[in-house]
Design an enzyme around this catalytic site. Structure first.
Site, mmCIF file in Angstrom:
data_model
loop_
_atom_site.group_PDB
_atom_site.id
_atom_site.type_symbol
_atom_site.label_atom_id
_atom_site.label_comp_id
_atom_site.label_asym_id
_atom_site.label_seq_id
_atom_site.Cartn_x
_atom_site.Cartn_y
_atom_site.Cartn_z
ATOM 1 N N TYR B 127 0.862 -1.267 -0.086
ATOM 2 C CA TYR B 127 -0.039 -0.039 -0.005
ATOM 3 C C TYR B 127 0.900 1.307 -0.069
ATOM 4 O O TYR B 127 0.543 2.390 -0.711
ATOM 5 C CB TYR B 127 -0.984 -0.068 1.065
ATOM 6 C CG TYR B 127 -1.769 -1.085 1.376
ATOM 7 C CD1 TYR B 127 -3.150 -1.024 0.465
ATOM 8 C CD2 TYR B 127 -1.729 -2.423 1.780
ATOM 9 C CE1 TYR B 127 -3.911 -2.222 0.569
ATOM 10 C CE2 TYR B 127 -2.419 -3.519 2.078
ATOM 11 C CZ TYR B 127 -3.537 -3.399 1.130
ATOM 12 O OH TYR B 127 -4.567 -4.376 1.243
ATOM 13 N N ASN B 150 -12.553 -1.286 -5.232
ATOM 14 C CA ASN B 150 -12.455 -1.458 -6.534
ATOM 15 C C ASN B 150 -13.800 -2.293 -7.223
ATOM 16 O O ASN B 150 -13.897 -3.466 -6.638
ATOM 17 C CB ASN B 150 -11.297 -2.556 -6.746
ATOM 18 C CG ASN B 150 -10.730 -2.910 -8.262
ATOM 19 O OD1 ASN B 150 -11.636 -2.875 -9.084
ATOM 20 N ND2 ASN B 150 -10.187 -4.040 -8.115
ATOM 21 N N CYS B 158 -6.208 -5.704 -7.592
ATOM 22 C CA CYS B 158 -5.964 -5.113 -6.434
ATOM 23 C C CYS B 158 -5.556 -6.134 -5.564
ATOM 24 O O CYS B 158 -4.797 -5.712 -4.518
ATOM 25 C CB CYS B 158 -7.408 -4.389 -5.873
ATOM 26 S SG CYS B 158 -8.601 -5.698 -5.560
ATOM 27 N N HIS B 159 -5.561 -7.320 -5.772
ATOM 28 C CA HIS B 159 -5.160 -8.763 -4.789
ATOM 29 C C HIS B 159 -3.316 -8.585 -4.936
ATOM 30 O O HIS B 159 -2.865 -9.339 -4.139
ATOM 31 C CB HIS B 159 -5.492 -9.860 -5.358
ATOM 32 C CG HIS B 159 -5.203 -10.246 -6.785
ATOM 33 N ND1 HIS B 159 -6.093 -9.744 -7.618
ATOM 34 C CD2 HIS B 159 -4.452 -11.021 -7.412
ATOM 35 C CE1 HIS B 159 -5.581 -10.237 -8.984
ATOM 36 N NE2 HIS B 159 -4.605 -11.112 -8.630
ATOM 37 N N GLU B 187 -1.140 -16.903 -9.948
ATOM 38 C CA GLU B 187 -0.217 -15.975 -10.764
ATOM 39 C C GLU B 187 1.319 -16.234 -10.315
ATOM 40 O O GLU B 187 1.960 -15.428 -11.023
ATOM 41 C CB GLU B 187 -0.630 -14.612 -10.570
ATOM 42 C CG GLU B 187 -2.186 -14.229 -10.923
ATOM 43 C CD GLU B 187 -2.358 -12.600 -10.499
ATOM 44 O OE1 GLU B 187 -1.582 -11.881 -9.664
ATOM 45 O OE2 GLU B 187 -3.541 -12.246 -10.680
#
Lengths: 161, 197
Positions: B127, B150, B158-159, B187
């Site tokens: 952040y 979001n 956003c993850h 990912e």
């Protein structure tokens, strides 16, 4: 609350309310219903989340009806639509086809506009006094007084008849 | 002869209001698809994808569509988005190529989400990193709030934003943190196992 959902939930009851407010003129009720939704669309951004959307809509509808009444829009006695089997929603609607009730509604239609709105909102649309106060932009005591004056006047009128 | 003769006044009035509403309100189309995280709902406006939600009911999803919009279920209109999402869940390295409608967000929030879009799959940012990149190094909390709002998670990733110590904090979609971890593992991101998450 989404606008689309408001129409789904409240269109019919607003129409019935406005029909009685205009003493049964189908034409006026449809026009006022349309005007109510147009005004609601314009003011929709000011409707706060979690506020009472139903009372907010009735306030707009009542304002539309009262301005129409002030501007002397034509009002005709309750006749049109009487035999049409509209979906019954409130106890008042369920009884609406009876002659006695037609007479009551005629007398309701002849009440002064604010008393008429108060009586219809309380006994036709079954709003709570707190909601009524919100709709009529007055105190709860004043809302009660309007209902009470309207009912007393109705009793008097119906006794004489 | 009046074509509406015999039609109850209330029905005529409803049709008239609905007709006006269809011509006035912006259209939002929506659809649903299966995903490894549960049923996934998505919606698009004329400007682009405007909602994506996992782990909600249809009623709940529709209640959260843009407030003034007229909504209509239309799977064909969301086919492209669905295909990209299927490929993503199959483990392909998808870089989503979809217009996104962030029109309901503030400029700052849109900026935060654009920063999140720039994080490559398999990488993480904190952040604080995003706040610094935004030129507001002390705005970590506001960054967290913007990411929490979001409207199109996964497509706007956003993850990939985590705490400065690598902790997976805050994820409102599907099963919360568990889903965030699942997406990051999909990912190939280096996910820390931090006790107490």
């Amino acid at each position: 609350m989404r606008f689309e959902a408001l129409i789904e939930l409240h269109h019919d009851e607003l129409y019935h309310y406005l029909r009685r407010m205009t003493a049964g003129s189908t034409c006026d009720a449809a026009d006022l219903t349309q005007e109510t939704w147009l005004r609601a669309w314009g003011a929709f951004d000011r409707l706060r989340p979690n506020s009472n959307a139903r009372a907010w809509l009735y306030r707009i509808a009542t304002n539309c009806a009262l301005s129409a009444s002030r501007s002397g829009r034509r009002e005709i006695p309750l006749q049109e639509d009487q035999d049409v089997p509209d979906e019954a929603r409130t106890p008042l609607e369920q009884l609406e086809h009876g002659e006695e009730l037609a007479l009551v509604l005629e007398k309701v239609g002849a009440l002064p506009p604010r008393q008429r709105a108060a009586v219809l909102l309380r006994y036709g649309q079954e709003l709570r006094y707190s909601e009524l106060a919100c709709v009529m932009r007055c105190s709860e005591a004043n809302a009660r007084a309007n209902v009470s004056l309207g009912v007393r006047r109705l009793r008097r009128e119906l006794e004489v008849t | 002869m009046n074509a509406n003769a015999g039609v109850p006044g209330v029905n005529r009035s409803r049709e008239r209001v609905l007709d006006w509403f269809s011509r006035t309100a912006p259209l939002v189309v929506w659809s649903e698809m299966d995903s490894p995280l549960g049923p996934l709902y998505l919606a698009r406006s004329e400007a682009g994808l405007c909602r994506l939600a996992i782990g909600v009911t249809e009623d709940n999803f529709r209640a959260r569509l843009p407030a003034r919009a007229k909504s209509s279920r239309n799977p064909d209109a969301l086919r492209e988005a669905q295909e990209q999402l299927f490929a993503y869940f199959d483990g392909c390295q998808v870089r989503f190529c979809l217009p996104v409608d962030l029109g309901e967000m503030t400029c700052f929030q849109q900026g935060v989400l654009r920063q999140a879009c720039a994080i490559p799959a398999g990488e993480l940012r904190s952040y604080g990193d995003i706040a610094r990149d935004m030129g507001s190094p002390r705005a970590s909390r506001a960054v967290g709030q913007a990411l929490g709002r979001n409207p199109v998670p996964i497509v706007v990733p956003c993850h990939r934003v985590v705490g400065s110590d690598g902790r997976l904090t805050g994820y409102s979609g599907a099963r919360g943190i568990e889903s965030k971890r699942w997406l990051l593992r999909l990912e190939g991101a280096p996910v820390k196992e931090v006790p107490g998450e």
